[in-house]
Write a protein that holds these residues in place. Structure first.
Motif, PDB file in Angstrom:
ATOM      1  N   GLY A   1       0.781  -1.229   0.000  1.00 23.92           N
ATOM      2  CA  GLY A   1       0.000   0.000   0.000  1.00 23.92           C
ATOM      3  C   GLY A   1       0.809   1.272   0.000  1.00 23.92           C
ATOM      4  N   GLY A   2       2.084   1.205  -0.446  1.00 26.23           N
ATOM      5  CA  GLY A   2       2.887   2.412  -0.563  1.00 26.23           C
ATOM      6  C   GLY A   2       3.131   3.063   0.780  1.00 26.23           C
ATOM      7  N   ILE A   3       3.041   4.392   0.802  1.00 25.90           N
ATOM      8  CA  ILE A   3       3.380   5.132   2.011  1.00 25.90           C
ATOM      9  C   ILE A   3       2.357   4.933   3.126  1.00 25.90           C
ATOM     10  N   PHE A   4       1.105   4.578   2.768  1.00 25.77           N
ATOM     11  CA  PHE A   4       0.067   4.452   3.783  1.00 25.77           C
ATOM     12  C   PHE A   4       0.015   3.058   4.400  1.00 25.77           C
ATOM     13  N   GLY A   5       0.584   2.063   3.718  1.00 27.79           N
ATOM     14  CA  GLY A   5       0.530   0.700   4.220  1.00 27.79           C
ATOM     15  C   GLY A   5       1.101   0.527   5.613  1.00 27.79           C
ATOM     16  N   PRO A   6       2.327   1.010   5.881  1.00 30.21           N
ATOM     17  CA  PRO A   6       2.883   0.856   7.236  1.00 30.21           C
ATOM     18  C   PRO A   6       2.048   1.532   8.319  1.00 30.21           C
ATOM     19  N   TYR A   7       1.459   2.678   8.002  1.00 27.49           N
ATOM     20  CA  TYR A   7       0.634   3.359   8.997  1.00 27.49           C
ATOM     21  C   TYR A   7      -0.635   2.577   9.302  1.00 27.49           C
ATOM     22  N   LEU A   8      -1.214   1.978   8.266  1.00 25.88           N
ATOM     23  CA  LEU A   8      -2.396   1.143   8.495  1.00 25.88           C
ATOM     24  C   LEU A   8      -2.040  -0.053   9.373  1.00 25.88           C
ATOM     25  N   GLY A   9      -0.821  -0.620   9.124  1.00 26.46           N
ATOM     26  CA  GLY A   9      -0.375  -1.739   9.944  1.00 26.46           C
ATOM     27  C   GLY A   9      -0.219  -1.367  11.405  1.00 26.46           C
ATOM     28  N   LEU A  10       0.262  -0.157  11.668  1.00 23.13           N
ATOM     29  CA  LEU A  10       0.425   0.304  13.048  1.00 23.13           C
ATOM     30  C   LEU A  10      -0.912   0.593  13.716  1.00 23.13           C
ATOM     31  N   LEU A  11      -1.844   1.136  12.957  1.00 22.46           N
ATOM     32  CA  LEU A  11      -3.104   1.589  13.546  1.00 22.46           C
ATOM     33  C   LEU A  11      -4.122   0.472  13.757  1.00 22.46           C
ATOM     34  N   LYS A  12      -4.051  -0.567  12.936  1.00 14.97           N
ATOM     35  CA  LYS A  12      -5.103  -1.582  13.026  1.00 14.97           C
ATOM     36  C   LYS A  12      -4.846  -2.609  14.120  1.00 14.97           C
ATOM     37  N   GLU A  13      -3.600  -2.686  14.658  1.00 14.92           N
ATOM     38  CA  GLU A  13      -3.282  -3.645  15.708  1.00 14.92           C
ATOM     39  C   GLU A  13      -3.126  -2.902  17.030  1.00 14.92           C
ATOM     40  N   ALA A  14      -3.883  -3.337  18.041  1.00 10.51           N
ATOM     41  CA  ALA A  14      -3.973  -2.600  19.310  1.00 10.51           C
ATOM     42  C   ALA A  14      -2.615  -2.409  19.972  1.00 10.51           C
ATOM     43  N   ARG A  15      -1.767  -3.446  19.943  1.00 12.34           N
ATOM     44  CA  ARG A  15      -0.467  -3.351  20.625  1.00 12.34           C
ATOM     45  C   ARG A  15       0.393  -2.258  20.011  1.00 12.34           C
TER      46      ARG A  15
ATOM     47  N   GLU B   1      12.384  -0.244  20.172  1.00  9.76           N
ATOM     48  CA  GLU B   1      11.954  -1.387  20.973  1.00  9.76           C
ATOM     49  C   GLU B   1      10.431  -1.494  21.057  1.00  9.76           C
ATOM     50  N   LEU B   2       9.727  -0.547  20.477  1.00 12.12           N
ATOM     51  CA  LEU B   2       8.265  -0.533  20.553  1.00 12.12           C
ATOM     52  C   LEU B   2       7.583  -1.153  19.344  1.00 12.12           C
ATOM     53  N   PHE B   3       8.344  -1.430  18.257  1.00 16.13           N
ATOM     54  CA  PHE B   3       7.716  -1.825  16.997  1.00 16.13           C
ATOM     55  C   PHE B   3       8.426  -3.009  16.352  1.00 16.13           C
ATOM     56  N   PRO B   4       7.695  -3.824  15.555  1.00 21.06           N
ATOM     57  CA  PRO B   4       8.311  -4.957  14.852  1.00 21.06           C
ATOM     58  C   PRO B   4       9.091  -4.489  13.623  1.00 21.06           C
ATOM     59  N   SER B   5       9.913  -5.361  13.071  1.00 18.62           N
ATOM     60  CA  SER B   5      10.795  -4.984  11.960  1.00 18.62           C
ATOM     61  C   SER B   5      10.028  -4.415  10.770  1.00 18.62           C
ATOM     62  N   ARG B   6       8.889  -5.004  10.444  1.00 19.81           N
ATOM     63  CA  ARG B   6       8.182  -4.561   9.238  1.00 19.81           C
ATOM     64  C   ARG B   6       7.574  -3.166   9.383  1.00 19.81           C
ATOM     65  N   LEU B   7       7.495  -2.679  10.636  1.00 21.77           N
ATOM     66  CA  LEU B   7       6.899  -1.365  10.882  1.00 21.77           C
ATOM     67  C   LEU B   7       7.825  -0.447  11.685  1.00 21.77           C
ATOM     68  N   ARG B   8       9.062  -0.878  11.898  1.00 23.03           N
ATOM     69  CA  ARG B   8       9.932  -0.164  12.845  1.00 23.03           C
ATOM     70  C   ARG B   8      10.300   1.236  12.369  1.00 23.03           C
ATOM     71  N   SER B   9      10.733   1.365  11.132  1.00 27.90           N
ATOM     72  CA  SER B   9      11.137   2.673  10.631  1.00 27.90           C
ATOM     73  C   SER B   9       9.976   3.664  10.658  1.00 27.90           C
ATOM     74  N   THR B  10       8.784   3.188  10.309  1.00 31.63           N
ATOM     75  CA  THR B  10       7.593   4.043  10.343  1.00 31.63           C
ATOM     76  C   THR B  10       7.274   4.479  11.760  1.00 31.63           C
ATOM     77  N   GLY B  11       7.254   3.518  12.699  1.00 29.82           N
ATOM     78  CA  GLY B  11       6.911   3.836  14.074  1.00 29.82           C
ATOM     79  C   GLY B  11       7.905   4.791  14.717  1.00 29.82           C
ATOM     80  N   VAL B  12       9.211   4.520  14.546  1.00 30.80           N
ATOM     81  CA  VAL B  12      10.233   5.387  15.129  1.00 30.80           C
ATOM     82  C   VAL B  12      10.146   6.787  14.546  1.00 30.80           C
ATOM     83  N   SER B  13      10.025   6.887  13.220  1.00 28.84           N
ATOM     84  CA  SER B  13       9.974   8.196  12.571  1.00 28.84           C
ATOM     85  C   SER B  13       8.736   8.980  12.968  1.00 28.84           C
TER      86      SER B  13
END
Length: 431
Positions: free
Chosen positions: A204-218, A353-365
């Motif tokens: 999903g391009g630039i929005f895919g990682p954000y959707l991954g972060l937002l849809k999972e409660a943890r 330390e708060l995010f998994p590898s597939r979403l880490r760069s997005t979460g940290v940034s």
């Protein structure tokens, strides 16, 4: 390579802080010092907005297309537009170049931190990430020495009077050469390459990682908590601490005038004192970051942030309230640097330390750069306080009271820690 990218990123930030008022003074012919000072805050706010936008964009692109590839692009962007600032003729094109520089600058931190966190052994991760932030003080100090050299050339006539700021920005273009090394030697982390091979990168391009972060409660909870904690430190630095130099300009000028010095002598004494004070400030910051890294390993992340934010609240407010002379600044500013910038080592350590590898760069940034928008709002708010609440920009009382009022931001960080997960002695999270 990641550390060099961050080093030059911080050097660029400091060059801007040192050159913004001289640049605007030269570009805004006929403007009063008050008008230049207020515009300096507004240009800083635009720089921070660009920084925030760049962080949000390149963090997500780093998860989708690779940290190393995006790091190369961000270095190229911030160095190119820093160099183009040399050619500014009006305040609006200067502001535009600073905004675009911010876009590149904003992308570096999340990419560099993710690269290092996923590359070094687990036992070395805390020390390596804390040291990354200590390196930022070396970039800042280097910028100050470059400024001293340019001032010397300007004083000697090698550089035209009033044009030294242009050469500072031209020096800031040097990191473009770093791109050649990044492209040739830097590799993606094994964890990211494995995700790519297994087809598990966010779609999903630039929005895919954000959707991954937002849809999972943890991950959603960690995103919110991390963003509030990091934003507290960012606002504390850019909307409060960054304007300590403005207060020093006013206080030091009055101090040296009271000694009966002439205008030229006052200007020379002020420059020398501010340079010395800033060097001490950065030494304090390096010690503070090193100390905070030790606290994170010893007491855990949550306790360390409570201690860090509480110290920043008390020390920053006292410094702005009590600072009267250059001699006081020589010991006050190192303390403020230690408590304000110490927590930034914690951001490097804690956020990945708060995010998994597939979403880490997005979460940290996202966490680290969301605060840029708040800090930009703080800059605009501080400018408004300067103009309409605490008196005109050159008033020492305005500088003190507006900064002291904004120190309340550190309370928000302390409260946010209540919901923060403790990650001490735990592996980086995965699915």
């Amino acid at each position: 390579m990641a550390s060099l990218a961050w080093f030059f990123d911080c050097l660029d930030q400091r060059l801007f802080s040192l050159a913004r008022i001289p640049a605007l003074t030269g570009l805004m012919k006929g403007s009063t010092p008050d008008e230049v000072g207020v515009m300096g805050k507004e240009v800083t706010a635009l720089f921070l907005v660009g920084w925030g936008i760049g962080g949000l964009i390149f963090g997500a692109l780093g998860d989708r297309y690779g940290r190393a590839r995006m790091l190369t692009l961000t270095v190229l962007i911030y160095s190119m537009f820093t160099g183009l600032s040399f050619f500014s003729h009006y305040y609006w094109d200067f502001a535009l170049f600073r905004f675009l520089t911010g876009v590149g600058v904003g992308g570096v931190f999340g990419l560099a931190v993710s690269l290092i966190a996923e590359t070094v052994p687990a036992g070395a991760r805390v020390g390596a990430l804390g040291t990354l932030q200590v390196l930022s003080t070396i970039g800042n100090i280097s910028a100050s020495f470059i400024k001293m050299g340019v001032d010397s050339l300007e004083k000697g006539g090698t550089i035209a009077a009033g044009e030294g700021w242009r050469w500072l920005f031209l020096v800031g273009a040097i990191p473009a050469f770093l791109v050649f090394f990044i492209r040739g030697y830097l590799r993606e982390p094994e964890s990211w390459l494995k995700l790519k091979e297994e087809g598990r990168l966010p779609a999903g391009g630039i929005f895919g990682p954000y959707l991954g972060l937002l849809k999972e409660a943890r991950w959603r909870k960690n995103l919110i908590v991390g963003a509030v904690i990091a934003s507290t430190g960012v606002v504390g630095l850019w909307a409060i601490g960054e304007y300590a130099v403005d207060l020093q300009n006013v206080v030091f000028k009055n101090h040296y005038k009271a000694q009966g010095l002439g205008d030229a002598e006052v200007t020379a004494a002020m420059k020398s004192a501010i340079n010395r004070v800033y060097l001490m400030n950065m030494i304090g910051a390096a010690l503070g970051m090193s100390g905070f890294t030790w606290l994170c390993g010893r007491l855990g992340r949550r306790t360390s942030f409570v201690i860090g934010f509480a110290s920043a609240l008390v020390v920053t407010a006292l410094v702005y309230w009590k600072l009267e002379t250059p001699e006081q600044a020589m010991w006050m500013m190192p303390l403020m640097g230690a408590v304000q910038l110490g927590t930034f080592a914690g951001f490097s350590i804690y956020l990945p330390e708060l995010f998994p590898s597939r979403l880490r760069s997005t979460g940290v940034s996202f966490c680290y750069n969301l605060g840029r928008f708040a800090a930009a709002g703080g800059s605009f708010f501080s400018a408004a306080l300067a103009k309409s609440v605490f008196g005109h920009f050159g008033s020492p009382l305005m500088q003190r009271y507006s900064a002291m009022a904004m120190c309340a931001i550190f309370l928000i960080g302390i409260i946010a820690v209540i919901w923060a997960p403790e990650t001490k002695n735990k592996p980086l999270p995965e699915e």
